[in-house]
Write a protein that holds these residues in place. Structure first.
Motif, PDB file in Angstrom:
ATOM      1  N   PHE A   1       0.053   5.496   0.341  1.00  0.00           N
ATOM      2  CA  PHE A   1      -1.012   6.469   0.617  1.00  0.00           C
ATOM      3  C   PHE A   1      -0.402   7.845   0.837  1.00  0.00           C
ATOM      4  O   PHE A   1       0.664   7.980   1.453  1.00  0.00           O
ATOM      5  CB  PHE A   1      -1.797   6.046   1.862  1.00  0.00           C
ATOM      6  CG  PHE A   1      -2.848   7.043   2.285  1.00  0.00           C
ATOM      7  CD1 PHE A   1      -4.063   7.132   1.617  1.00  0.00           C
ATOM      8  CD2 PHE A   1      -2.606   7.915   3.335  1.00  0.00           C
ATOM      9  CE1 PHE A   1      -5.036   8.056   2.008  1.00  0.00           C
ATOM     10  CE2 PHE A   1      -3.555   8.841   3.734  1.00  0.00           C
ATOM     11  CZ  PHE A   1      -4.776   8.900   3.072  1.00  0.00           C
TER      12      PHE A   1
ATOM     13  N   PHE B   1      -6.276  13.087  -1.783  1.00  0.00           N
ATOM     14  CA  PHE B   1      -5.834  11.788  -1.282  1.00  0.00           C
ATOM     15  C   PHE B   1      -5.447  10.915  -2.471  1.00  0.00           C
ATOM     16  O   PHE B   1      -6.167  10.871  -3.473  1.00  0.00           O
ATOM     17  CB  PHE B   1      -6.955  11.105  -0.488  1.00  0.00           C
ATOM     18  CG  PHE B   1      -7.485  11.926   0.654  1.00  0.00           C
ATOM     19  CD1 PHE B   1      -6.855  11.926   1.881  1.00  0.00           C
ATOM     20  CD2 PHE B   1      -8.598  12.726   0.472  1.00  0.00           C
ATOM     21  CE1 PHE B   1      -7.338  12.691   2.924  1.00  0.00           C
ATOM     22  CE2 PHE B   1      -9.096  13.501   1.503  1.00  0.00           C
ATOM     23  CZ  PHE B   1      -8.465  13.485   2.744  1.00  0.00           C
TER      24      PHE B   1
ATOM     25  N   TYR C   1      -3.998   6.881  -3.417  1.00  0.00           N
ATOM     26  CA  TYR C   1      -3.797   5.544  -2.869  1.00  0.00           C
ATOM     27  C   TYR C   1      -3.387   4.615  -4.005  1.00  0.00           C
ATOM     28  O   TYR C   1      -3.946   4.679  -5.110  1.00  0.00           O
ATOM     29  CB  TYR C   1      -5.075   5.027  -2.212  1.00  0.00           C
ATOM     30  CG  TYR C   1      -4.986   3.580  -1.776  1.00  0.00           C
ATOM     31  CD1 TYR C   1      -4.228   3.213  -0.666  1.00  0.00           C
ATOM     32  CD2 TYR C   1      -5.653   2.587  -2.492  1.00  0.00           C
ATOM     33  CE1 TYR C   1      -4.141   1.882  -0.276  1.00  0.00           C
ATOM     34  CE2 TYR C   1      -5.565   1.257  -2.111  1.00  0.00           C
ATOM     35  CZ  TYR C   1      -4.806   0.906  -1.002  1.00  0.00           C
ATOM     36  OH  TYR C   1      -4.704  -0.405  -0.623  1.00  0.00           O
TER      37      TYR C   1
ATOM     38  N   HIS D   1       0.826  -1.203   0.000  1.00  0.00           N
ATOM     39  CA  HIS D   1       0.000   0.000   0.000  1.00  0.00           C
ATOM     40  C   HIS D   1       0.867   1.263   0.000  1.00  0.00           C
ATOM     41  O   HIS D   1       1.898   1.327   0.679  1.00  0.00           O
ATOM     42  CB  HIS D   1      -0.912   0.024   1.235  1.00  0.00           C
ATOM     43  CG  HIS D   1      -1.703  -1.240   1.434  1.00  0.00           C
ATOM     44  ND1 HIS D   1      -2.911  -1.454   0.832  1.00  0.00           N
ATOM     45  CD2 HIS D   1      -1.419  -2.353   2.169  1.00  0.00           C
ATOM     46  CE1 HIS D   1      -3.368  -2.645   1.183  1.00  0.00           C
ATOM     47  NE2 HIS D   1      -2.474  -3.214   1.994  1.00  0.00           N
TER      48      HIS D   1
END
Length: 1018
Positions: free
Chosen positions: A511, A570, A572, A509
């Motif tokens: 972010f 944001f 991701y 991941h």
């Protein structure tokens, strides 16, 4: 402007500039490690050729050197550690320290990890979910221009650039079409993170720019909220490089000459032409009993045979482990091809970044520019309207000839004509000093959390001076005296931004989150004075008290607006395969109504890197394949100031036989709000064999709540109110295909891009589906707003061809009673079959925006030699050229026209019932006559001839914008040296007349430029 006369450059000014430079750079120091091991090495490319000037730095220190002419280097350092070897255009390599090293650098052909600038940050190109085009420094400086926007022409798909080619003028940009009828359609320009409210980029030196990113879809522009509807152009200036110090010198010297001049009739051809024209309409032939001796080509008299353009930039950059800096000084000078027209610009640029501690970084960006623009181009239009070759420039006694003082010409030539007298008798100078800059501090609050605060200002002071002497044509004819004007303008933008950035990676991941609070204020002030009656031309109008006191007029203005914003973004990524970007911006603007001060603008973008999937691993030819989709809402706040308020205006009245000053209240609209643009973008990025790159985007943009002055009952005391009504739609596609075709000692890169856009009004207001604009009665062109047609549509008559036979004439005149047609006249369609040709029969020729525009770039390299060819073109568009200037140079349809009144089109098609102009030789040959019954243009002196779809529809052009031959080499003391010759605008093709092959503008000659230059780095 005559060059080398920068009288403003005093020693005091120089001292201040140098103080600012050294203050901004600060003090840098280099640490020298204790000598324990002597390393020798050699750096080459994959072909075994030495790389001269490669940076060799001990990792984690500022201890380094560069390779010499043979690619060799020596360095003293500790025995343990590693070296980092880098060079522009090659993949950076890290090696373990050994006494002897042989290092091979591979050429960097893979662009997936290229970092591109996005709003309030940077992203790897592979992580983008939106539509972003990046133009790099070499492409920006390939075009000789004072404004970097001209380099985007044909290089960025979806971006249309229109320029009128005059010195000091700013191009007009449209990104994915025009989305507004009455508000602004210009994109937002952001320089080093500073959003410009005064959008001119003339004050930026193109050589100082590292890259320009064009944000096109809502996923990338929504972060700018109420200013993102028309796209965003991000300009990132150059900064210093760590581990080395560079002195760069860029110098070019060019010669301009006029291209696409109109080959007009000479006196021996013009006399029979003009005599026939007047006689055909029942008038008196001007030269039936008199043969003038003059044979004046007014173009050649007003236009210089050649003019100089020169561009010089000197820059210093470097850095240590904690500090990097860059500063440059630039000078650009362009003499106009029209006499007494010119432009000079001096620029100063400085960037500083210093790691004060491991948790605090401070820095600044500074741009300063002083410019002067001389002369005006208004005289050029009159050449084709009144410049009969039968008139001389001077009388026999050496004084200026003026048409109105000559009994032979005064009955036929409007006004007082002598453009050479007007050029030499008029002084017009605009001088500008602009300072744009910011300071910032960035704090590392936690491991993954940063806070950055920025404070900046953009200050632009402008002085405009003009003086019309007693020796202009009008003043000579009327024994008039001088007239002058002095004006002062000041634009101030203040900015503060505070930004939090969080980045984290764990497992599969990645972010990041960005939050921004920004406050921006723009203030404009001006004051002007004008007077007539200056008796002495030597003093000009610098002292306004020397004019007639009774004629003295003065005006002043001040206005401002504010914008407060909260922004969040944001991103991701999962396994670097599945990407998400979500953005929201909440804007509050002083420009809008009390009930709609604030607006929210969201967007989301997703992407799938298909090539990362296991099932793609066996398909080796596909090295990158990304699918993208985005949706978002952006706004447009460019409506001017105080439009929602009921403003007071001066309204004098009479009381008791005295004139008293009063005020009248206007009508406001407290519900006024942003235009909102909803945009969907679907696209993909594909790379094959790491050599061929393909990008494709399909988009649809729907603009709602458009701002328009809606008519209201006059019983209210007002005629209209600014309201949110209507809808405009743009949809289209754009693509780029490019790559390395040959990759051996001889290298060949080819890139092609294209864009198609369809623009359409889908709604006006209420039940209204059509709003007719004003019509130029003689040209027959107008601009209407009609549902189902483009915003920038050109309207006029539909041509049915030339009447060539008596049968055609009889048939046409039996249907159309008012055209006074004859053999050789042009026929027009009576679409409503009422026997009269009027505005109800007008058709839309299309938009002034091209339906399709494209660019092609070919780059060849063999050892040190390079050949670069760059072309650009467009097709299927209409032109307002020849129409009414009030319709086609303001608001909708304003695409680079300095003056739309192109009388070349009038003359070549016998347009205008009240005057006869000077046609080109080619058009003269194509006019219908008894000896030329197949002529394609109306006969000489045709009655009721108008511009039509024959003259103003289906325009197209293609330019070979640049051909550059260069040779690059290196020496022991020179990192790189490029010597080049560049031919700009030398080849053009257009299916219409006029100087400018793009829009037919004739305000300034189309300049072709041959340039010699060097780019050196020491």
């Amino acid at each position: 402007m005559k060059k080398n006369q920068l009288d403003w450059l005093s020693w005091e000014w120089l001292i201040k500039v140098m103080f600012l430079l050294f203050f901004s750079i600060g003090t840098t120091h280099t640490t020298w490690a204790q000598s324990q091991l002597k390393i020798t090495g050699n750096v080459v490319d994959t072909q075994g050729e030495p790389i001269i000037g490669a940076s060799v730095v001990v990792k984690g220190t500022s201890n380094g050197t560069i390779t010499d002419f043979e690619g060799n280097f020596q360095l003293n350092t500790e025995k343990k550690g590693s070296l980092v070897i880098s060079y522009i255009g090659y993949v950076t390599k890290e090696v373990t320290i050994k006494p002897t090293l042989k290092i091979v650098l591979a050429e960097d052909t893979k662009a997936l990890d290229e970092v591109v600038v996005v709003g309030y940050g940077t992203q790897k190109k592979s992580d983008l979910t939106g539509s972003v085009t990046s133009v790099k420094a070499a492409e920006i400086t390939a075009v000789t221009s004072n404004n970097p926007l001209e380099s985007l022409q044909g290089r960025a798909p979806g971006v249309a650039v229109f320029a009128n080619n005059a010195p000091g003028e700013s191009p007009i940009l449209r990104i994915r079409g025009a989305g507004s009828i009455q508000s602004g359609n210009d994109p937002l320009y952001v320089v080093d993170g500073f959003p410009l409210m005064n959008g001119s980029l003339n004050d930026i030196n193109p050589a100082d720019i590292a890259s320009m990113e064009i944000l096109k879809d809502a996923s990338s522009t929504a972060i700018y909220g109420s200013r993102g509807a028309n796209g965003v152009v991000l300009i990132t200036t150059k900064s210093g490089s760590t581990g080395r110090k560079n002195l760069s010198v860029n110098a070019s010297f060019g010669i301009q000459s006029a291209a696409r001049l109109v080959d007009l009739l000479e006196t021996n051809q013009f006399i029979p032409y003009i005599n026939e024209a007047y006689e055909n309409r029942g008038g008196q032939a001007p030269f039936k009993h008199y043969t003038p001796t003059a044979n004046t080509d007014w173009q050649r008299e007003a236009i210089e045979k050649s003019a100089i353009v020169q561009n010089y930039t000197v820059s210093l950059d470097g850095g240590s482990e904690n500090t990097n800096y860059m500063m440059s000084l630039g000078y650009y000078s362009q003499d106009g091809l029209v006499k007494n027209v010119g432009y000079d610009k001096l620029t100063l640029h400085s960037n500083l970044n210093h790691n004060f501690t491991d948790w605090l970084t401070i820095g600044s960006h500074i741009q300063m520019a002083y410019s002067e623009k001389d002369g005006n181009n208004d005289v050029m239009t009159g050449l084709f309207q009144r410049g009969w070759p039968t008139m001389p420039v001077y009388n026999e006694d050496g004084s200026y000839y003026v048409s109105s003082l000559d009994p032979i010409h005064s009955s036929y030539i409007e006004g007082n004509f002598n453009p050479i007298a007007d050029i030499n008798g008029t002084t017009a100078t605009n001088s500008s000093f602009r300072a744009l800059g910011d300071i910032y501090a960035e704090f590392q609050l936690l491991k993954n959390l940063k806070f950055k605060t920025t404070w900046g200002a953009d200050i632009n002071n402008i002085r405009k001076y003009s003086y019309t002497s007693s020796q202009t044509a009008t003043n000579i004819a009327t024994n008039g005296t001088g007239a002058g004007n002095n004006a002062y303008h000041r634009n101030i933008t203040k900015l503060t931004e505070n930004m939090l950035t969080y980045n984290n990676t764990w497992g599969n991941h990645r972010f990041s989150a960005t939050g921004v609070y920004s406050w921006q204020e723009y203030t404009y002030e001006d004051m002007s004075m004008s007077a007539t009656g200056f008796e002495n031309d030597a003093t000009g109008a610098w002292d306004m008290t020397l004019g007639d006191r009774n004629s003295l007029n003065y005006e002043s203005t001040k206005y401002s607006n504010k914008l407060i914003s909260l922004t969040a973004r944001f991103t991701y990524a999962y396994k670097d395969k599945y990407l998400l970007t979500a953005t929201g911006r909440y804007d509050g603007s002083s420009r809008f109504g009390e009930n709609n001060k604030y607006g929210f603008f969201p967007s989301a973008g997703i992407a799938w890197r298909v090539e990362q999937e296991p099932f793609m691993q066996k398909i080796r030819m596909i090295t990158n394949f990304k699918l993208r989709a985005s949706y978002g809402v952006t706004g447009n706040q460019e409506i001017g100031n105080y439009q929602s308020l009921a403003l007071l205006s001066k309204n004098n009245y009479i009381y008791d036989n005295n004139i008293l000053m009063g005020f009248k209240e206007g009508i406001g609209n407290s519900d006024l709000k942003w235009e909102r643009t909803h945009q969907i973008d679907l696209g993909f990025d594909l790379s094959l064999w790491d050599r061929l790159n393909i990008t494709f985007d399909y988009y649809t943009r729907r603009t709602t709540d458009m701002l328009y002055n809606v008519p209201i009952p006059t019983t209210s005391g007002f005629s209209s109110i600014l309201s949110n009504v209507g809808e405009v739609k743009n949809n289209g596609y754009e693509f780029t295909i490019g790559g390395r075709v040959i990759d051996r000692n001889f290298k060949l890169d080819i890139s092609l891009n294209g864009s198609h856009n369809n623009n359409e009004i889908t709604e006006l207001y209420g039940d209204v589906t059509r709003i007719d604009g004003s019509t130029n009665a003689e040209s027959g062109l107008t601009h209407n707003l009609v549902v189902g047609q483009p915003v920038n549509g050109v309207w006029g008559r539909k041509s049915l061809g030339i009447i060539r036979t008596q049968e055609q004439l009889n048939e046409y005149t039996s249907r159309i009673k008012s055209e006074q047609s004859q053999l050789g006249s042009e026929m027009y369609a009576d679409l409503n079959m009422d026997g009269t040709i009027n505005t109800q029969d007008y058709i839309c020729y299309g938009s002034t925006e091209p339906k399709f525009f494209y660019g092609i770039s070919i780059n060849m390299k063999y050892k040190g030699f390079g050949l670069d060819i760059y072309g650009q073109g467009a097709c299927d568009y209409a032109s307002g050229t020849g129409g009414d200037a009030g319709v086609f140079t303001t608001g909708a349809g304003a695409y680079g026209y300095s003056n739309v009144s192109n009388f070349v089109l009038w003359a070549d098609n016998n347009v205008g019932n009240s005057k006869y102009l000077i046609p080109s030789k080619d058009a003269y040959k194509e006019m219908w006559s008894e000896s030329n019954p197949n002529g394609t243009r109306p006969r000489i002196g045709a009655k009721n001839a108008y511009l039509s779809d024959r003259t103003n529809a289906n325009w197209s052009y293609f330019l070979i914008k640049n051909i550059q031959l260069s040779y690059e080499f290196k020496t022991r003391h020179i990192q790189s040296m490029q010597v080049y010759v560049n031919a700009q605008n030398y080849i053009s093709f257009a299916n219409h007349s006029g100087y400018n092959p793009i829009n037919g503008d004739v305000s300034h000659p189309w300049a072709k430029i041959i340039t010699l230059g060097i780019n050196a780095k020491f």
